[in-house]
Structure formats: C-alpha cells, structure tokens
Design a protein around this motif. Structure first.
Motif, PDB file in Angstrom:
ATOM      1  N   CYS B  50       0.953  -1.232   0.063  1.00  0.00           N
ATOM      2  CA  CYS B  50      -0.085   0.070  -0.007  1.00  0.00           C
ATOM      3  C   CYS B  50       0.906   1.139  -0.019  1.00  0.00           C
ATOM      4  N   ILE B  51       2.062   1.399   0.849  1.00  0.00           N
ATOM      5  CA  ILE B  51       2.909   2.578   0.706  1.00  0.00           C
ATOM      6  C   ILE B  51       3.404   2.628  -0.255  1.00  0.00           C
ATOM      7  N   ARG B  52       3.863   1.620  -1.154  1.00  0.00           N
ATOM      8  CA  ARG B  52       4.505   1.544  -2.390  1.00  0.00           C
ATOM      9  C   ARG B  52       3.496   2.052  -3.214  1.00  0.00           C
ATOM     10  N   SER B  53       2.381   1.837  -3.570  1.00  0.00           N
ATOM     11  CA  SER B  53       1.195   2.252  -4.255  1.00  0.00           C
ATOM     12  C   SER B  53       0.896   3.783  -4.168  1.00  0.00           C
ATOM     13  N   ILE B  54       0.954   4.052  -2.895  1.00  0.00           N
ATOM     14  CA  ILE B  54       0.862   5.656  -2.725  1.00  0.00           C
ATOM     15  C   ILE B  54       1.992   6.542  -3.243  1.00  0.00           C
ATOM     16  N   GLN B  55       3.167   5.836  -2.923  1.00  0.00           N
ATOM     17  CA  GLN B  55       4.537   6.616  -3.419  1.00  0.00           C
ATOM     18  C   GLN B  55       4.507   6.678  -4.826  1.00  0.00           C
ATOM     19  N   GLN B  56       3.981   5.756  -5.563  1.00  0.00           N
ATOM     20  CA  GLN B  56       4.531   5.563  -6.934  1.00  0.00           C
ATOM     21  C   GLN B  56       3.385   6.006  -7.896  1.00  0.00           C
ATOM     22  N   GLY B  57       2.275   5.563  -7.116  1.00  0.00           N
ATOM     23  CA  GLY B  57       0.942   5.947  -8.086  1.00  0.00           C
ATOM     24  C   GLY B  57       0.211   7.301  -7.705  1.00  0.00           C
ATOM     25  N   ILE B  58       0.375   7.705  -6.621  1.00  0.00           N
ATOM     26  CA  ILE B  58      -0.425   9.048  -6.204  1.00  0.00           C
ATOM     27  C   ILE B  58       0.319  10.289  -6.079  1.00  0.00           C
TER      28      ILE B  58
END
Lengths: 124, 171
Positions: B50-58
């Motif tokens: 989830c952290i990675r998704s936020i960092q990379q996607g948003i």
C-alpha cells in the motif's frame, strides 16, 4: 459389571460433549478477542483524526459518508458489546470447565471400579 | 495466551505418557505460532505494498497522469486521478482502518498510517519470534528427556525379558 460398563460409556460420551462445547466456546472467545483488538485499533485511529475528517462506512458494496461523532459512538458501542460478550463467554467457559472436570472425576472413579473388579476376577 | 509456567515441574519426574502429551501440546502450540507468524508477515507485506502504491501511483502526480486501473486481476482500464473540487490540496486516498471504516487521508498521512501499521506488526513479529524460540527450546528439552526415558525403559524391558527367557531355558 455390565451396568458399570454402560455407565462408563455414557460418562465418556458426556465428557466428550463437554469438551467439544468447550472448544467451540473457546473459539468464539478468540474471535471476540480479535474483533476487540480491531475495534480498539480503529478507535485509536479516530482519536488522532481531525473532527472534519472524511469517514466512510462500508455498507454492503457502498461507502457511506459518516460524521466523526457518529463513527466514534458506533465503535464505542461495539467495544461495549464485545466487552459484555467476552465476560459472558468467560463465564460459560468456566462453567464448562468445571462441568467437564466433574465428569472426568466421575469417569475415573468408574474406571477404577471396573479395573478393581477385573483384577478380582482375574485373581479369583 | 501462553503463560509462563508459574510452578516449575521437573520434567524428568514425569512419566513417558505425560511427556509425550506435553510434546504433542508443545508441537501444536509451535505450529499455531508459526502460522500466526506467517499471517502477520503477509499482512505486513500488504501494508508495504500500500505504501509503495501511494508513493509511486499518487504522490506528486497531477490529475493528468494516465493510470491503468485494475477492474479485475486481468482487466485494466485507462483513467486519471480525480482531484476533488472542494479541496485545494492534491488528491486524497481512502484508507481502510478496519471494521468497515474508511478514512479520507492525504497521501502523506496515508503513508504515515501504513508505516505505523508495519511497525506495529514488526513489534508483534519480534514477540512471536521470541515465543517460538522459547517453545522450541522447551520442545527440545522435552524430546531429549523423552528419548532418555524410552531408552531406559527399553533397556529395563529388554533385560527383564532376557531374564524370563533365561529362566525358561533353565526350566
């Protein structure tokens, strides 16, 4: 002798039933504990939120917007309910433990009696 | 759930039957602990994702950056990040805080939330690791004593039957 055998059989069946009941109650207790933990985590999270933070509740497949006060009181209500359930189930667990202990003692007595009888028969 | 033994019992005084019951229980507890450990590990990994998704996607992405949104695991549709009209800040994320509640957070707060979760899990994992180590030690000791007892019993039984045989041959 045969009467005792039947008694032994019945006793071990009731004991088994007690233990099954005990196991299911203990499982329920564990589930409640998990729910309590989860709700506590949510409560902790709510405390650190601003009053106007957007909180949504999952109802079926949709997210409904909720007030913070509403959400907080909902979680509090759940925690209260879970706490009551836990104490109720603890009582039941104790009851079952006592019951199964009693049956176990009875079972042991009958077993000893049977063994003694068998020994006497073998000796005589 | 497992409490440390308050009244110490010298396990060398236990019978073989009691020892094997103890062994079975310890094995069961150990199994339970290791499945819990694995589950916590999986949860931790999910939060990290989830952290990675936020960092990379948003984070730092404007509304125009094209994204592929997964509808199922094998079907994606193109889309862009929606920027809420009423908030001047960049887009927010909805974070599942548990028991069906979702909270709107800024990406930074979202990362903070997930980092907190990961740290919490790391603490729990450490505790479980310790418990597993302790149980493993206990199990090893019990197994050792059990083996000794079995050997002793076998020898005793063996000499007894030999004696019987010797008597039989004499008789």
């Amino acid at each position: 002798m045969e009467e005792d055998q039947a008694k032994l059989q019945a006793l071990s069946e009731t004991l088994q039933k007690f233990q099954d009941d005990l196991q299911t109650t203990i499982d329920a207790r564990q589930k409640l504990e998990a729910q309590q933990q989860e709700n506590k985590a949510v409560q902790k999270e709510f405390v650190s939120l601003a009053d106007d933070a957007g909180i949504y509740k999952l109802v079926g497949p949709v997210l409904l917007k909720q007030d913070k006060t509403e959400a907080v009181s909902a979680v509090e209500g759940r925690l209260e309910f879970i706490g009551k359930e836990i104490s109720r189930i603890e009582g039941r667990i104790q009851e079952l433990q006592e019951g199964s202990e009693k049956k176990r003692v009875e079972l042991l007595q009958v077993q000893q009696k049977l063994q003694l009888a068998a020994q006497q028969q073998a000796g005589g | 759930m497992s409490q440390p033994a308050q009244n110490a019992v010298d396990i060398s005084t236990l019978s073989v039957q009691q020892l094997s019951a103890l062994q079975a229980r310890l094995t069961q507890e150990l199994e339970h602990l290791s499945t819990s450990y694995q589950r916590l590990r999986a949860a931790q990994l999910r939060f990290r994702d989830c952290i990675r998704s936020i960092q990379q996607g948003i984070q730092g992405k404007s509304g125009e950056t094209p994204l592929l949104i997964p509808l199922t695991t094998s079907l994606y549709v193109p889309g862009t990040l929606a920027t809420p009209a009423d908030s001047s800040s960049s887009s927010t994320v909805l974070v599942d805080v548990g028991t069906g509640f979702f909270v709107e957070k800024t990406p930074e707060d979202g990362i903070k939330f997930y980092t907190g979760k990961v740290d919490e899990l790391a603490k729990n994992l450490l505790e479980i690791e310790k418990a597993v180590g302790g149980k493993n030690d206990n199990l090893r000791i019990v197994e050792d004593v059990l083996r000794q007892k079995m050997l002793a019993e076998q020898q005793a039984g063996g000499s007894a039957s030999k004696q019987q045989r010797a008597q039989a041959s004499v008789g």
